[in-house]
Design an enzyme around this catalytic site. Structure first.
Site, PDB file in Angstrom:
ATOM      1  N   ASP A  13       0.816  -1.220   0.000  1.00  0.00           N
ATOM      2  CA  ASP A  13       0.000   0.000   0.000  1.00  0.00           C
ATOM      3  C   ASP A  13       0.849   1.269   0.000  1.00  0.00           C
ATOM      4  OD1 ASP A  13      -2.283  -1.711   0.321  1.00  0.00           O
ATOM      5  OD2 ASP A  13      -1.719  -1.869   2.424  1.00  0.00           O
ATOM      6  N   LYS A  16       1.755   2.236  -5.006  1.00  0.00           N
ATOM      7  CA  LYS A  16       2.289   1.664  -6.255  1.00  0.00           C
ATOM      8  C   LYS A  16       1.376   1.978  -7.432  1.00  0.00           C
ATOM      9  CE  LYS A  16       2.782  -2.694  -4.851  1.00  0.00           C
ATOM     10  NZ  LYS A  16       2.737  -2.646  -3.398  1.00  0.00           N
ATOM     11  N   GLY A  40      -4.412  -4.658  -4.324  1.00  0.00           N
ATOM     12  CA  GLY A  40      -5.459  -3.693  -4.665  1.00  0.00           C
ATOM     13  C   GLY A  40      -4.844  -2.400  -5.125  1.00  0.00           C
ATOM     14  N   HIS A  41      -5.172  -1.990  -6.325  1.00  0.00           N
ATOM     15  CA  HIS A  41      -4.684  -0.715  -6.842  1.00  0.00           C
ATOM     16  C   HIS A  41      -5.881   0.157  -7.184  1.00  0.00           C
ATOM     17  CE1 HIS A  41      -0.631  -2.453  -8.439  1.00  0.00           C
ATOM     18  NE2 HIS A  41      -0.638  -2.251  -7.149  1.00  0.00           N
ATOM     19  N   THR A 129      -5.935 -11.814   3.601  1.00  0.00           N
ATOM     20  CA  THR A 129      -7.087 -11.223   2.920  1.00  0.00           C
ATOM     21  C   THR A 129      -8.221 -12.248   2.761  1.00  0.00           C
ATOM     22  OG1 THR A 129      -6.144 -11.803   0.774  1.00  0.00           O
ATOM     23  CG2 THR A 129      -5.636  -9.611   1.626  1.00  0.00           C
ATOM     24  N   ARG A 143       2.771 -29.655  -5.881  1.00  0.00           N
ATOM     25  CA  ARG A 143       2.625 -30.266  -7.210  1.00  0.00           C
ATOM     26  C   ARG A 143       1.259 -30.909  -7.448  1.00  0.00           C
ATOM     27  NH1 ARG A 143       8.286 -33.118  -6.345  1.00  0.00           N
ATOM     28  NH2 ARG A 143       7.250 -33.300  -4.359  1.00  0.00           N
ATOM     29  N   GLN A 223       2.004  -6.445  -3.254  1.00  0.00           N
ATOM     30  CA  GLN A 223       2.481  -6.493  -1.865  1.00  0.00           C
ATOM     31  C   GLN A 223       3.847  -5.786  -1.765  1.00  0.00           C
ATOM     32  OE1 GLN A 223       1.346  -9.883  -3.131  1.00  0.00           O
ATOM     33  NE2 GLN A 223      -0.616  -8.927  -2.775  1.00  0.00           N
ATOM     34  N   ARG A 302      -9.945  -2.611   5.700  1.00  0.00           N
ATOM     35  CA  ARG A 302      -9.473  -2.530   7.095  1.00  0.00           C
ATOM     36  C   ARG A 302      -8.644  -1.263   7.299  1.00  0.00           C
ATOM     37  NH1 ARG A 302      -6.304  -8.168   7.546  1.00  0.00           N
ATOM     38  NH2 ARG A 302      -5.834  -7.650   5.387  1.00  0.00           N
ATOM     39  N   ASP A 332       3.290  14.733   1.461  1.00  0.00           N
ATOM     40  CA  ASP A 332       2.381  15.794   1.907  1.00  0.00           C
ATOM     41  C   ASP A 332       1.621  15.435   3.182  1.00  0.00           C
ATOM     42  OD1 ASP A 332       1.274  13.990  -0.215  1.00  0.00           O
ATOM     43  OD2 ASP A 332      -0.611  14.867   0.458  1.00  0.00           O
ATOM     44  N   SER A 412       6.275  11.494  -5.250  1.00  0.00           N
ATOM     45  CA  SER A 412       4.870  11.678  -5.591  1.00  0.00           C
ATOM     46  C   SER A 412       4.253  12.582  -4.530  1.00  0.00           C
ATOM     47  CB  SER A 412       4.191  10.315  -5.628  1.00  0.00           C
ATOM     48  OG  SER A 412       2.811  10.459  -5.465  1.00  0.00           O
TER      49      SER A 412
HETATM   50  P1  IMP Z   1      -2.529 -13.015   2.072  1.00  0.00           P
HETATM   51  O1  IMP Z   1      -1.657 -12.455   1.000  1.00  0.00           O
HETATM   52  O2  IMP Z   1      -4.004 -12.831   1.795  1.00  0.00           O
HETATM   53  O3  IMP Z   1      -2.182 -14.420   2.434  1.00  0.00           O
HETATM   54  O4  IMP Z   1      -2.256 -12.153   3.404  1.00  0.00           O
HETATM   55  C1  IMP Z   1      -1.007 -12.235   4.088  1.00  0.00           C
HETATM   56  C2  IMP Z   1      -0.586 -10.868   4.637  1.00  0.00           C
HETATM   57  O5  IMP Z   1      -0.274 -10.013   3.553  1.00  0.00           O
HETATM   58  C3  IMP Z   1      -1.670 -10.144   5.445  1.00  0.00           C
HETATM   59  O6  IMP Z   1      -1.036  -9.404   6.471  1.00  0.00           O
HETATM   60  C4  IMP Z   1      -2.283  -9.211   4.421  1.00  0.00           C
HETATM   61  O7  IMP Z   1      -2.883  -8.082   5.052  1.00  0.00           O
HETATM   62  C5  IMP Z   1      -1.049  -8.816   3.639  1.00  0.00           C
HETATM   63  N1  IMP Z   1      -1.352  -8.383   2.265  1.00  0.00           N
HETATM   64  C6  IMP Z   1      -1.691  -9.135   1.207  1.00  0.00           C
HETATM   65  N2  IMP Z   1      -1.868  -8.381   0.109  1.00  0.00           N
HETATM   66  C7  IMP Z   1      -1.618  -7.110   0.476  1.00  0.00           C
HETATM   67  C8  IMP Z   1      -1.597  -5.864  -0.241  1.00  0.00           C
HETATM   68  O8  IMP Z   1      -1.834  -5.774  -1.446  1.00  0.00           O
HETATM   69  N3  IMP Z   1      -1.275  -4.770   0.504  1.00  0.00           N
HETATM   70  C9  IMP Z   1      -0.967  -4.837   1.818  1.00  0.00           C
HETATM   71  N4  IMP Z   1      -0.963  -5.979   2.515  1.00  0.00           N
HETATM   72  C10 IMP Z   1      -1.277  -7.102   1.852  1.00  0.00           C
END
Ligand code: IMP
Length: 429
Positions: A13, A16, A40-41, A129, A143, A223, A302, A332, A412
């Site tokens: 987060d 990106k 998530g973007h 998630t 496998r 991530q 969250r 900023d 940015s």
């Molecule tokens: P998972 O990827 O759903 O297995 O989650 C594992 C950990 O990675 C958790 O702490 C999630 O909150 C974190 N996580 C997964 N994807 C993101 C993302 O895109 N941004 C921030 N944290 C993420």
């Protein structure tokens, strides 16, 4: 002409989406190489806001999007996302999107296991998630995964489902969760297959062709380094390697094709989910950063935990992630704070160290060591050149560069695409 890989340098987060969108306009193809729809973007283009989880961001700019073999794909989520952005006016066809035929699929049983296991962990939960990412990667390594190409072979699907269900139903039973029956899953996959298969191909070959014809490739990480399965704050991590090396193995190009590695870092720190966060703030400043920075998860909604910039952590991410330049975002958000703190190391058992140790117990016990710097009055918001920044803000950026041992090549200064200060064009290498 270099290619560029963009990776997060903290816990995700970092903003990106905007940087990738900005770079996508200068690229010919945008490629995802790890993760899945846990990412998530949010992209704001004109009056449209696109929320992308699995689709490469370049699609919004009319660029070819590629989903590499290192990504875990929930076909239902993929098609829903395609439908959603199509309704917003984007064109997603097999001409604009290609998917690796050797990528692993996420099935409904994976999210069921993910959620059942998190429930069983109680207060030791990872905070995933819940989208089945971990269980799908586990099947890949074991496998027994179903891959995109298998959708074309009903017999293969049927055999693989036997093996998968033997494993997963045993687990689900043990966790007291409902089990799955084969015919339902088989019908589900066979119904999705005709919509997914037209996108499938050996993407390594297309990427090789594009590369040899001098096209610019942007590798879009999801991530971040501190969520990397090896290098992150294990076990509070995601289930893939998020470092830049994965751009090669997760797409089928060699390591030399990855090009310049741009790490994205926020000017402060945030984290969603559980796990160590040494510079976390539980006070009014932490709350202020969350409010000003609109720190809520794109995927799960969250609230994000907030804290000071941790230079020791980002330095570690620079080293293990292969980061050559940093894009610093959300400067900023720190406007008009009287003083700022930068984490420069940790005190662990009476000793001061500059890196997070591997042991979760030591990570949890790490007490941050801070350097205090003067804040600035005035705003960095919307700055498009160094001259637009308060002098003290420039000092803050320069200090970060020194501490993390990497240059800030891009700044940015607002969610707007053009509010960016470019120091060095990553595509120039
Ligand atoms: P998972 O990827 O759903 O297995 O989650 C594992 C950990 O990675 C958790 O702490 C999630 O909150 C974190 N996580 C997964 N994807 C993101 C993302 O895109 N941004 C921030 N944290 C993420």
């Amino acid at each position: 002409m270099a290619n560029v890989a963009v990776i997060g340098a903290q816990w995700g987060d970092e903003g990106k989406g905007k940087v990738v969108d900005w770079l996508a306009s200068r690229a010919d193809v945008v490629v995802r190489f790890q993760g899945g729809h846990n990412a998530g973007h949010t992209l704001v283009v004109g009056d449209q806001t696109y929320k992308l989880s699995l689709l490469p961001s370049g699609l919004v700019r009319g660029k070819l999007g590629v989903i590499g073999n290192g990504v875990v794909i929930d076909p239902e989520a993929l098609l829903a996302e395609i439908d959603r952005v199509t309704a917003q006016g984007l064109t997603v066809t097999p001409d604009t999107l290609r998917i690796a035929d050797n990528a692993t699929l996420i099935l409904p049983l994976h999210s069921a296991i993910d959620r059942a296991r998190e429930g069983a962990r109680g207060d030791k939960k990872i905070g995933t998630t819940g989208r089945g990412i971990g269980p799908a990667y586990e099947d890949k390594v074991a496998r027994r995964a179903i891959r995109v190409a298998d959708l074309a072979e009903p017999d293969t699907l049927s055999d693989k489902l036997d093996e998968l269900l033997r494993h997963h139903n045993t687990l689900l039973n043990g966790l007291g969760a409902p089990t799955f029956e084969k015919q339902g899953l088989l019908d589900h996959l066979l119904a999705l297959a005709p919509r997914v298969l037209p996108y499938a191909e050996p993407v390594w070959e297309r990427l090789d062709d594009l590369r040899r014809s001098g096209k610019r490739i942007l590798f879009e990480g999801a991530q971040a380094v501190m969520l990397d399965i090896d290098h992150g704050t294990y076990p509070f991590v995601t289930s893939s390697n998020t470092v830049a090396g994965t751009a090669a193995s997760g797409t089928g190009v060699g390591p030399s094709a990855v090009g310049f590695v741009l790490g994205i870092a926020k000017a402060y720190s945030t984290r969603v989910g559980s796990g160590p966060f040494p510079t976390e703030l539980h006070d009014a400043t932490g709350k202020l950063l969350g409010e000003r920075g609109h720190e809520f998860g794109t995927v799960t909604g969250r609230p994000r935990r907030c804290g000071w910039f941790d230079a020791a952590l980002v330095r570690q991410a620079v080293k293990v992630g292969g980061i050559q330049g940093l894009a610093l975002t959300k400067l900023d958000v720190l406007d008009n704070l009287p003083e700022l703190r930068i984490g420069i190391g940790y005190e662990i058992g009476g000793e001061i160290v500059r890196r997070l140790p591997a042991s979760p117990r030591a990570q949890a016990a790490a007490v941050p060591v801070y350097e205090t710097v003067e804040g600035w009055t005035g705003s960095c918001r919307g700055a498009r050149s160094w001259a637009d920044l308060p002098a003290q803000a420039i000092k803050y950026v320069k200090r970060i560069e020194e501490l993390v041992e990497a240059p800030v090549t891009l700044l940015s200064t607002s969610p707007e695409r053009d509010d960016t200060i470019l120091v060095r064009d990553p595509f120039e290498g």
